[in-house]
Design an enzyme around this catalytic site. Structure first.
Site, PDB file in Angstrom:
ATOM      1  N   SER A 164       0.938  -1.141  -0.025  1.00  0.00           N
ATOM      2  CA  SER A 164      -0.025   0.004  -0.032  1.00  0.00           C
ATOM      3  C   SER A 164       1.088   1.294  -0.050  1.00  0.00           C
ATOM      4  O   SER A 164       2.182   1.254   0.002  1.00  0.00           O
ATOM      5  CB  SER A 164      -1.021   0.174   1.361  1.00  0.00           C
ATOM      6  OG  SER A 164      -0.197   0.221   2.479  1.00  0.00           O
ATOM      7  N   LYS A 165       0.272   2.386   0.297  1.00  0.00           N
ATOM      8  CA  LYS A 165       0.974   3.808   0.085  1.00  0.00           C
ATOM      9  C   LYS A 165       2.081   3.902   1.144  1.00  0.00           C
ATOM     10  O   LYS A 165       2.937   4.746   1.092  1.00  0.00           O
ATOM     11  CB  LYS A 165       0.150   4.961  -0.147  1.00  0.00           C
ATOM     12  CG  LYS A 165      -0.856   4.888  -1.334  1.00  0.00           C
ATOM     13  CD  LYS A 165      -1.781   6.084  -1.156  1.00  0.00           C
ATOM     14  CE  LYS A 165      -2.422   6.269  -2.447  1.00  0.00           C
ATOM     15  NZ  LYS A 165      -3.314   7.360  -2.683  1.00  0.00           N
ATOM     16  N   ARG A 166       1.626   3.223   2.100  1.00  0.00           N
ATOM     17  CA  ARG A 166       2.712   3.306   3.452  1.00  0.00           C
ATOM     18  C   ARG A 166       4.142   2.704   3.022  1.00  0.00           C
ATOM     19  O   ARG A 166       5.044   2.895   3.659  1.00  0.00           O
ATOM     20  CB  ARG A 166       2.255   2.922   4.593  1.00  0.00           C
ATOM     21  CG  ARG A 166       2.029   1.228   4.702  1.00  0.00           C
ATOM     22  CD  ARG A 166       1.674   0.599   5.901  1.00  0.00           C
ATOM     23  NE  ARG A 166       1.307  -0.842   5.993  1.00  0.00           N
ATOM     24  CZ  ARG A 166       0.182  -1.525   5.369  1.00  0.00           C
ATOM     25  NH1 ARG A 166      -0.815  -0.665   4.950  1.00  0.00           N
ATOM     26  NH2 ARG A 166       0.242  -2.785   5.419  1.00  0.00           N
ATOM     27  N   HIS A 167       4.259   1.990   2.076  1.00  0.00           N
ATOM     28  CA  HIS A 167       5.373   1.326   1.579  1.00  0.00           C
ATOM     29  C   HIS A 167       6.303   2.284   0.655  1.00  0.00           C
ATOM     30  O   HIS A 167       7.255   1.648   0.176  1.00  0.00           O
ATOM     31  CB  HIS A 167       5.065  -0.094   1.034  1.00  0.00           C
ATOM     32  CG  HIS A 167       4.649  -1.215   1.927  1.00  0.00           C
ATOM     33  ND1 HIS A 167       3.160  -1.457   1.901  1.00  0.00           N
ATOM     34  CD2 HIS A 167       4.901  -1.690   3.276  1.00  0.00           C
ATOM     35  CE1 HIS A 167       2.998  -2.395   2.970  1.00  0.00           C
ATOM     36  NE2 HIS A 167       3.832  -2.578   3.825  1.00  0.00           N
ATOM     37  N   GLY A 168       5.564   3.011   0.240  1.00  0.00           N
ATOM     38  CA  GLY A 168       6.619   4.113  -0.503  1.00  0.00           C
ATOM     39  C   GLY A 168       5.673   4.339  -2.047  1.00  0.00           C
ATOM     40  O   GLY A 168       4.492   4.098  -1.944  1.00  0.00           O
TER      41      GLY A 168
END
Length: 374
Positions: A241-245
């Site tokens: 997801s977006k939290r991984h970059g």
């Protein structure tokens, strides 16, 4: 003579081209190109409220950047709504489907009562076996008659045989009371009409296969080969997801990642995990990269499969793999990762600890009975 291979990539234009979607497209492209088949593109734009021309353009641009050319024109699923409705009425006429006059309020009340009583919320329509003479003059949905006994077996070339009890399947709605087709019907009809022989997609669609198989069998259509590949997870083991970059192909393109290197990385990210002693340096040495022609040759000369385990995508692995590609040192984002053991490399690796390594070659054989093509 064997039937020509036809694969498809069917993204929804509700956002950018996610690298998970790019990987699915790549697998379909490789499988088709390696066997002299066709790779088709379908835009699943039935969600008119969320689908945008900008998202469609971003998907087409991302595929073009990655070099994943498709055969023929892209198909709009929304433009085929009349054909989807036609099949629903054919099933109704044959008795494989029926009219359901239950309202959304009635269905919701049933489910709330079932939850309160600790019962199954699987809705069983009272109209399934109702006498047509009792039908009211009111809007109705068209539901398929799901089997109530026995089992449905999905012969999946990655996951193996997946068995689902038929009493866990509901009478799926095919056509809503306003006359619009549901996604599940549209996918099955489009895949059949487009001549798709191999459905290669993420394993989050695995349960959908059992529902779509009901439509194929009711219409007496030949089933496609199913291959549900594992999703990409972040280093923490959770769905990417977006939290991984960065997630979109466009973002990686802007950061200077070479398209050829991204293809190579995604092709190798096939889901297997390495031993705890796997060395990122050895796994990403320059000689481990695969050219486009080499990938196509592997796809055409071996019976291949991915593993059924989730693919882990730590950031350091992508950076290192892409930095190993010839010419990528021009990108400032990748230059610190060119040399194994460099300060940036060490910091990334030590911060994440021992991470699962890359899989075996793309689509390498996993089980004697679980291969993509025969």
């Amino acid at each position: 003579m064997s039937e020509p291979v036809v694969t498809r990539f069917a993204p929804s234009p509700t956002g950018f081209l996610h690298i998970g979607g790019a990987r699915t497209a790549l697998f379909n492209w490789l499988y088709a190109r390696g066997r002299g088949g066709k790779f088709l593109l379908r835009i699943e734009d039935t969600d008119r409220a969320r689908s945008t021309p900008e998202a469609t353009g971003a998907i087409l641009d991302g595929l073009a950047w990655l070099g994943l050319d498709h055969d023929g024109e892209a198909v709009s699923q929304a433009a085929r709504a009349a054909r989807h409705a036609e099949v629903a009425h054919q099933l109704l006429a044959s008795g494989a489907a029926y009219k359901c006059f239950s309202t959304q309020g009635e269905i919701q009340s049933f489910r709330e009562a079932a939850r309160a009583g600790g019962r199954s919320t699987l809705f069983r329509s009272p109209w399934r076996d109702a006498d047509p003479s009792t039908h009211p003059d009111a809007p109705f949905a068209i539901r398929i008659r799901a089997p109530r006994e026995g089992e449905t077996v999905i012969a999946d070339r990655v996951q193996g045989d997946v068995t689902i009890r038929n009493d866990q399947l509901d009478d799926m709605v095919l056509l809503r009371s306003d006359g619009t087709p549901v996604y599940m019907l549209a996918v099955a009809v489009d895949d059949h009409d487009m001549g798709v022989t191999h459905v290669i997609r993420g394993d989050d669609h695995l349960n959908n296969a059992a529902r779509q198989m009901m439509i194929y069998r009711a219409m007496d259509w030949p089933l496609p080969v199913y291959a549900h590949i594992p999703l990409i997870h972040g280093p923490d083991g959770k769905k990417l997801s977006k939290r991984h970059g960065a997630l979109s192909a466009a973002e990686y393109r802007k950061m200077g990642y070479p398209a050829a290197a991204m293809r190579n990385y995604l092709a190798r990210l096939a889901g297997a995990t390495a031993t705890p002693n796997s060395s990122p340096t050895n796994r990403h040495r320059r000689g481990s990269t695969l050219t486009a022609s080499a990938r196509r040759r592997r796809g055409s000369t071996s019976r291949n499969s991915t593993t059924s385990r989730a693919a882990i995508s730590p950031r350091w692995r992508m950076l290192r793999c892409c930095a190993s590609w010839r010419g990528s040192c021009r990108s400032p984002a990748l230059r610190p990762f060119r040399t194994p053991g460099g300060p940036c490399w060490k910091r990334r690796f030590s911060a994440s600890g021992t991470e699962p390594g890359l899989s075996r070659n793309l689509l390498t054989r996993r089980h004697s009975s679980s291969t993509y093509g025969r």
